[in-house]
Design an enzyme around this catalytic site. Structure first.
Site, PDB file in Angstrom:
ATOM      1  N   LYS A  53      43.311  43.672  -0.652  1.00 12.92           N
ATOM      2  CA  LYS A  53      44.019  42.438  -0.304  1.00 12.92           C
ATOM      3  C   LYS A  53      44.831  42.031  -1.526  1.00 12.92           C
ATOM      4  O   LYS A  53      44.558  42.464  -2.650  1.00 12.92           O
ATOM      5  CB  LYS A  53      42.994  41.347   0.042  1.00 12.92           C
ATOM      6  CG  LYS A  53      43.534  40.232   0.881  1.00 12.92           C
ATOM      7  CD  LYS A  53      43.316  40.450   2.372  1.00 12.92           C
ATOM      8  CE  LYS A  53      43.876  39.291   3.159  1.00 12.92           C
ATOM      9  NZ  LYS A  53      43.597  39.397   4.583  1.00 12.92           N
ATOM     10  N   THR A  67      45.738  39.414  16.460  1.00 14.53           N
ATOM     11  CA  THR A  67      44.602  38.685  15.855  1.00 14.53           C
ATOM     12  C   THR A  67      44.163  37.573  16.808  1.00 14.53           C
ATOM     13  O   THR A  67      42.966  37.393  17.077  1.00 14.53           O
ATOM     14  CB  THR A  67      44.988  38.081  14.482  1.00 14.53           C
ATOM     15  OG1 THR A  67      45.433  39.125  13.637  1.00 14.53           O
ATOM     16  CG2 THR A  67      43.802  37.377  13.833  1.00 14.53           C
ATOM     17  N   LEU A 103      46.646  25.280  12.690  1.00 13.56           N
ATOM     18  CA  LEU A 103      47.510  25.711  13.804  1.00 13.56           C
ATOM     19  C   LEU A 103      48.672  26.525  13.253  1.00 13.56           C
ATOM     20  O   LEU A 103      49.837  26.228  13.500  1.00 13.56           O
ATOM     21  CB  LEU A 103      48.047  24.493  14.556  1.00 13.56           C
ATOM     22  CG  LEU A 103      47.035  23.717  15.385  1.00 13.56           C
ATOM     23  CD1 LEU A 103      47.677  22.487  15.994  1.00 13.56           C
ATOM     24  CD2 LEU A 103      46.444  24.594  16.483  1.00 13.56           C
ATOM     25  N   GLY A 104      48.339  27.528  12.469  1.00 14.42           N
ATOM     26  CA  GLY A 104      49.383  28.394  11.908  1.00 14.42           C
ATOM     27  C   GLY A 104      49.667  29.540  12.864  1.00 14.42           C
ATOM     28  O   GLY A 104      49.566  29.399  14.082  1.00 14.42           O
ATOM     29  N   LYS A 105      49.969  30.698  12.291  1.00  9.78           N
ATOM     30  CA  LYS A 105      50.379  31.841  13.119  1.00  9.78           C
ATOM     31  C   LYS A 105      49.299  32.210  14.137  1.00  9.78           C
ATOM     32  O   LYS A 105      49.586  32.486  15.284  1.00  9.78           O
ATOM     33  CB  LYS A 105      50.683  33.055  12.217  1.00  9.78           C
ATOM     34  CG  LYS A 105      51.853  32.832  11.255  1.00  9.78           C
ATOM     35  CD  LYS A 105      52.265  34.107  10.545  1.00  9.78           C
ATOM     36  CE  LYS A 105      51.212  34.677   9.616  1.00  9.78           C
ATOM     37  NZ  LYS A 105      50.922  33.797   8.453  1.00  9.78           N
ATOM     38  N   VAL A 106      48.038  32.215  13.700  1.00  8.74           N
ATOM     39  CA  VAL A 106      46.959  32.593  14.617  1.00  8.74           C
ATOM     40  C   VAL A 106      46.463  31.381  15.419  1.00  8.74           C
ATOM     41  O   VAL A 106      46.390  31.412  16.651  1.00  8.74           O
ATOM     42  CB  VAL A 106      45.764  33.219  13.852  1.00  8.74           C
ATOM     43  CG1 VAL A 106      44.673  33.647  14.835  1.00  8.74           C
ATOM     44  CG2 VAL A 106      46.201  34.396  13.013  1.00  8.74           C
ATOM     45  N   ASP A 109      45.381  19.927  11.380  1.00 11.13           N
ATOM     46  CA  ASP A 109      46.197  20.744  10.471  1.00 11.13           C
ATOM     47  C   ASP A 109      46.795  19.812   9.447  1.00 11.13           C
ATOM     48  O   ASP A 109      46.988  18.622   9.724  1.00 11.13           O
ATOM     49  CB  ASP A 109      47.313  21.486  11.231  1.00 11.13           C
ATOM     50  CG  ASP A 109      47.865  22.664  10.438  1.00 11.13           C
ATOM     51  OD1 ASP A 109      48.444  22.443   9.356  1.00 11.13           O
ATOM     52  OD2 ASP A 109      47.700  23.814  10.876  1.00 11.13           O
ATOM     53  N   ALA A 163      41.995  28.465   9.425  1.00  6.02           N
ATOM     54  CA  ALA A 163      42.766  28.131   8.214  1.00  6.02           C
ATOM     55  C   ALA A 163      42.074  28.806   7.021  1.00  6.02           C
ATOM     56  O   ALA A 163      42.100  30.029   6.924  1.00  6.02           O
ATOM     57  CB  ALA A 163      42.869  26.626   8.053  1.00  6.02           C
ATOM     58  N   SER A 184      39.452  32.796  13.398  1.00  7.62           N
ATOM     59  CA  SER A 184      40.183  33.858  12.699  1.00  7.62           C
ATOM     60  C   SER A 184      40.051  33.778  11.188  1.00  7.62           C
ATOM     61  O   SER A 184      40.339  34.761  10.499  1.00  7.62           O
ATOM     62  CB  SER A 184      41.671  33.788  13.042  1.00  7.62           C
ATOM     63  OG  SER A 184      42.304  32.768  12.293  1.00  7.62           O
TER      64      SER A 184
HETATM   65  N1  NAI Z   1      47.664  36.500  10.409  1.00  3.28           N
HETATM   66  C1  NAI Z   1      46.744  37.354  10.780  1.00  3.28           C
HETATM   67  O1  NAI Z   1      46.990  38.260  11.565  1.00  3.28           O
HETATM   68  C2  NAI Z   1      45.329  37.220  10.277  1.00  3.28           C
HETATM   69  C3  NAI Z   1      44.879  36.055   9.701  1.00  3.28           C
HETATM   70  N2  NAI Z   1      43.575  35.951   9.335  1.00  3.28           N
HETATM   71  C4  NAI Z   1      43.074  34.721   8.737  1.00  3.28           C
HETATM   72  O2  NAI Z   1      43.256  33.638   9.649  1.00  3.28           O
HETATM   73  C5  NAI Z   1      43.533  32.432   8.926  1.00  3.28           C
HETATM   74  C6  NAI Z   1      44.875  31.867   9.378  1.00  3.28           C
HETATM   75  O3  NAI Z   1      45.889  32.824   9.150  1.00  3.28           O
HETATM   76  P1  NAI Z   1      47.397  32.593   9.598  1.00  3.28           P
HETATM   77  O4  NAI Z   1      47.414  31.865  10.895  1.00  3.28           O
HETATM   78  O5  NAI Z   1      48.065  33.878   9.452  1.00  3.28           O
HETATM   79  O6  NAI Z   1      47.879  31.615   8.438  1.00  3.28           O
HETATM   80  P2  NAI Z   1      49.082  30.541   8.473  1.00  3.28           P
HETATM   81  O7  NAI Z   1      49.464  30.303   7.052  1.00  3.28           O
HETATM   82  O8  NAI Z   1      50.132  30.953   9.422  1.00  3.28           O
HETATM   83  O9  NAI Z   1      48.357  29.250   9.076  1.00  3.28           O
HETATM   84  C7  NAI Z   1      47.353  28.534   8.430  1.00  3.28           C
HETATM   85  C8  NAI Z   1      47.409  27.115   8.956  1.00  3.28           C
HETATM   86  O10 NAI Z   1      46.315  26.395   8.408  1.00  3.28           O
HETATM   87  C9  NAI Z   1      46.791  25.136   7.979  1.00  3.28           C
HETATM   88  N3  NAI Z   1      45.888  24.644   6.938  1.00  3.28           N
HETATM   89  C10 NAI Z   1      45.834  24.991   5.645  1.00  3.28           C
HETATM   90  N4  NAI Z   1      44.865  24.294   5.023  1.00  3.28           N
HETATM   91  C11 NAI Z   1      44.286  23.507   5.963  1.00  3.28           C
HETATM   92  C12 NAI Z   1      43.231  22.574   5.944  1.00  3.28           C
HETATM   93  N5  NAI Z   1      42.569  22.293   4.820  1.00  3.28           N
HETATM   94  N6  NAI Z   1      42.908  21.945   7.103  1.00  3.28           N
HETATM   95  C13 NAI Z   1      43.584  22.209   8.233  1.00  3.28           C
HETATM   96  N7  NAI Z   1      44.592  23.092   8.315  1.00  3.28           N
HETATM   97  C14 NAI Z   1      44.944  23.728   7.189  1.00  3.28           C
HETATM   98  C15 NAI Z   1      48.209  25.393   7.509  1.00  3.28           C
HETATM   99  O11 NAI Z   1      48.991  24.195   7.494  1.00  3.28           O
HETATM  100  C16 NAI Z   1      48.685  26.376   8.564  1.00  3.28           C
HETATM  101  O12 NAI Z   1      49.256  25.724   9.683  1.00  3.28           O
HETATM  102  C17 NAI Z   1      43.498  32.823   7.439  1.00  3.28           C
HETATM  103  O13 NAI Z   1      42.196  32.631   6.935  1.00  3.28           O
HETATM  104  C18 NAI Z   1      43.803  34.310   7.478  1.00  3.28           C
HETATM  105  O14 NAI Z   1      43.313  34.982   6.333  1.00  3.28           O
HETATM  106  C19 NAI Z   1      42.680  36.957   9.547  1.00  3.28           C
HETATM  107  C20 NAI Z   1      43.073  38.127  10.113  1.00  3.28           C
HETATM  108  C21 NAI Z   1      44.452  38.384  10.454  1.00  3.28           C
HETATM  109  O1  AKG Z   2      46.810  41.214   9.586  1.00  6.20           O
HETATM  110  C1  AKG Z   2      47.322  41.917   8.704  1.00  6.20           C
HETATM  111  O2  AKG Z   2      48.540  41.985   8.504  1.00  6.20           O
HETATM  112  C2  AKG Z   2      46.481  42.804   7.838  1.00  6.20           C
HETATM  113  C3  AKG Z   2      45.033  42.617   8.011  1.00  6.20           C
HETATM  114  C4  AKG Z   2      44.500  41.531   7.156  1.00  6.20           C
HETATM  115  O3  AKG Z   2      44.952  41.263   6.088  1.00  6.20           O
HETATM  116  C5  AKG Z   2      43.371  40.759   7.651  1.00  6.20           C
HETATM  117  O4  AKG Z   2      42.837  41.110   8.708  1.00  6.20           O
HETATM  118  O5  AKG Z   2      42.980  39.786   7.007  1.00  6.20           O
END
Ligand code: NAI
Ligand code: AKG
Length: 366
Positions: free
Chosen positions: A76, A146, A177-180, A199, A239, A260
């Site tokens: 990572k 995801t 409420l980010g990407k996932v 969020d 998050a 997630s």
């Molecule tokens: N993107 C992916 O495909 C994958 C993501 N993950 C994990 O899932 C989680 C979310 O990932 P993404 O959606 O990609 O990230 P992202 O950056 O798109 O979304 C994260 C969201 O959480 C919010 N946030 C941050 N701190 C916060 C808090 N203290 N309280 C409430 N909301 C808060 C942010 O404003 C944002 O909307 C992370 O832990 C990431 O490592 C795991 C596997 C794959």
């Molecule tokens: O989702 C990705 O792009 C890679 C996989 C990863 O970093 C994760 O599952 O946390």
């Protein structure tokens, strides 16, 4: 430093003053194949905090790869910076050069704070980038599978709890409420569920409320800390990690935690506390493996059906882990860890039996 990184194979500190890049790449274990894992961007308060995060995240990837049965190891990366103000093409190009210097030992793509478009810049410097948009030869946004995997994880959990995997009529508290998280929330509301959401990004909250007006389910916004005490059936952390800890466990009223976020348990002992409180925990690296499955698959040539089938398998894996934890009186995290450690141990023996230099066996497209 060596004590701190004693479980890891390699840790690389990347410094490029001209672009402002400060990043750390951690390779935990390459028994199953070259390291693979996304790149997180956060305004970490200190280098120590960033190091701690990347070490935990990369270890989680070793287990995630083993659990999903993909031929990659755990790695990572983190970029120290504010994703809303500090991004630039030069920063991601510099990052790409550092990734390239590892000569195929590490593949990376998006995570919290980064998007597929960011990595289009890094791709100009290295082929070891995954999850860029289709038009750049990638498999696209890995948060789509995801989120699908999280939905399979929620279904399996409902099946284990109530004997029915029906998502509707249940309530969920979603943190982030980010990407996932957004995609998960949208799916649940479309299924007719009630969701509590929080969020720090007001725009994301506004969007889901607007979206829910067209759907059968309902959305209720709660404050950052209130999410832990929400009157929901399942807590869905999407998050940050470490959110299941001594302070929050007492406040949870839910029957299960399935989301997630990587590293949801502050420490493994919190998995045992959840079990003692009668809360079913879906081990994060099993539930959130959909993105990994897609980006790993991409290196063989993207195939959506194959990804969907493998992501669907999260449902069965989770049910098998719940069963094993019950039969062996282990927390679900301990059961998942054993399952993955056995797989890695098995492969280690096979690796050394045949040869030391068979990896990687795929050809990366340029
Ligand atoms: N993107 C992916 O495909 C994958 C993501 N993950 C994990 O899932 C989680 C979310 O990932 P993404 O959606 O990609 O990230 P992202 O950056 O798109 O979304 C994260 C969201 O959480 C919010 N946030 C941050 N701190 C916060 C808090 N203290 N309280 C409430 N909301 C808060 C942010 O404003 C944002 O909307 C992370 O832990 C990431 O490592 C795991 C596997 C794959
Ligand atoms: O989702 C990705 O792009 C890679 C996989 C990863 O970093 C994760 O599952 O946390």
């Amino acid at each position: 430093m060596f004590e701190k990184i004693s479980q890891h194979e390699q840790v690389v500190f990347c410094n490029d003053p001209s672009s402002g890049l400060k990043a750390i790449i951690a390779i935990h274990n390459t028994t199953l194949g070259p390291a693979l894992g996304g790149c997180r961007m956060r305004p970490y308060k200190s280098t120590d905090e960033a190091l701690e995060d990347v070490l935990r995240l990369s270890k989680g990837m070793t287990y995630k790869c083993a659990g999903a049965d993909v031929d990659f190891g755990g790695g990572k990366s983190v970029i120290i910076g504010d994703p809303t103000t500090d991004k630039s093409p030069a920063l991601f190009r510099a990052f790409g050069q550092f990734v390239d210097s590892l000569n195929g030992r590490f593949y990376t793509g998006t995570d919290m704070g980064t998007t597929p478009d960011d990595f289009v810049h890094a791709l100009k410097e290295t082929s070891c980038i995954v999850g860029v948009p289709d038009e750049y030869g990638g498999s696209g946004d890995s948060s789509v599978p995801t989120a699908q995997g999280v939905i399979y994880g929620l279904r399996a959990t409902l099946q284990a709890l109530y004997g029915s995997e029906d998502l509707s009529g249940m309530s969920y508290s979603i943190q982030g409420l980010g990407k996932v998280g957004y995609k998960v929330a949208e799916h649940l509301v479309a299924a007719g569920a009630h969701v509590y959401v929080t969020d720090i990004n007001q725009e994301a909250l506004k969007n889901i409320v607007e979206q829910s007006e067209l759907l059968p389910g309902t959305v209720q916004i709660v404050g950052g800390n209130e999410i832990y005490g929400a009157d929901a059936d399942i807590f869905v952390p999407c998050a940050l990690g470490g959110v299941v800890n001594d302070e929050t466990i007492d406040r949870l009223k839910v029957k299960a935690v399935v989301g997630s976020a990587n590293n949801q348990l502050l420490e493994d002992k919190h998995g045992i506390y959840l079990q003692q409180k009668g809360i079913l925990y879906g081990p994060d690296y099993i539930v959130n493996a959909g993105g990994l499955i897609q980006v790993a698959d991409e290196l063989y040539g993207p195939n959506r059906d194959r990804v969907l089938n493998q992501t669907r398998a999260i449902y069965d894996s989770l049910l098998a882990i719940y069963k094993q934890s019950k039969e062996q009186n282990l927390s679900t995290m301990e059961a998942a860890n054993r399952f993955c450690e056995d797989r890695i141990e098995h492969r280690k023996r096979r690796n050394s039996f045949f040869s030391h230099d068979t990896r990687p066996k795929w050809k990366v497209r340029h």
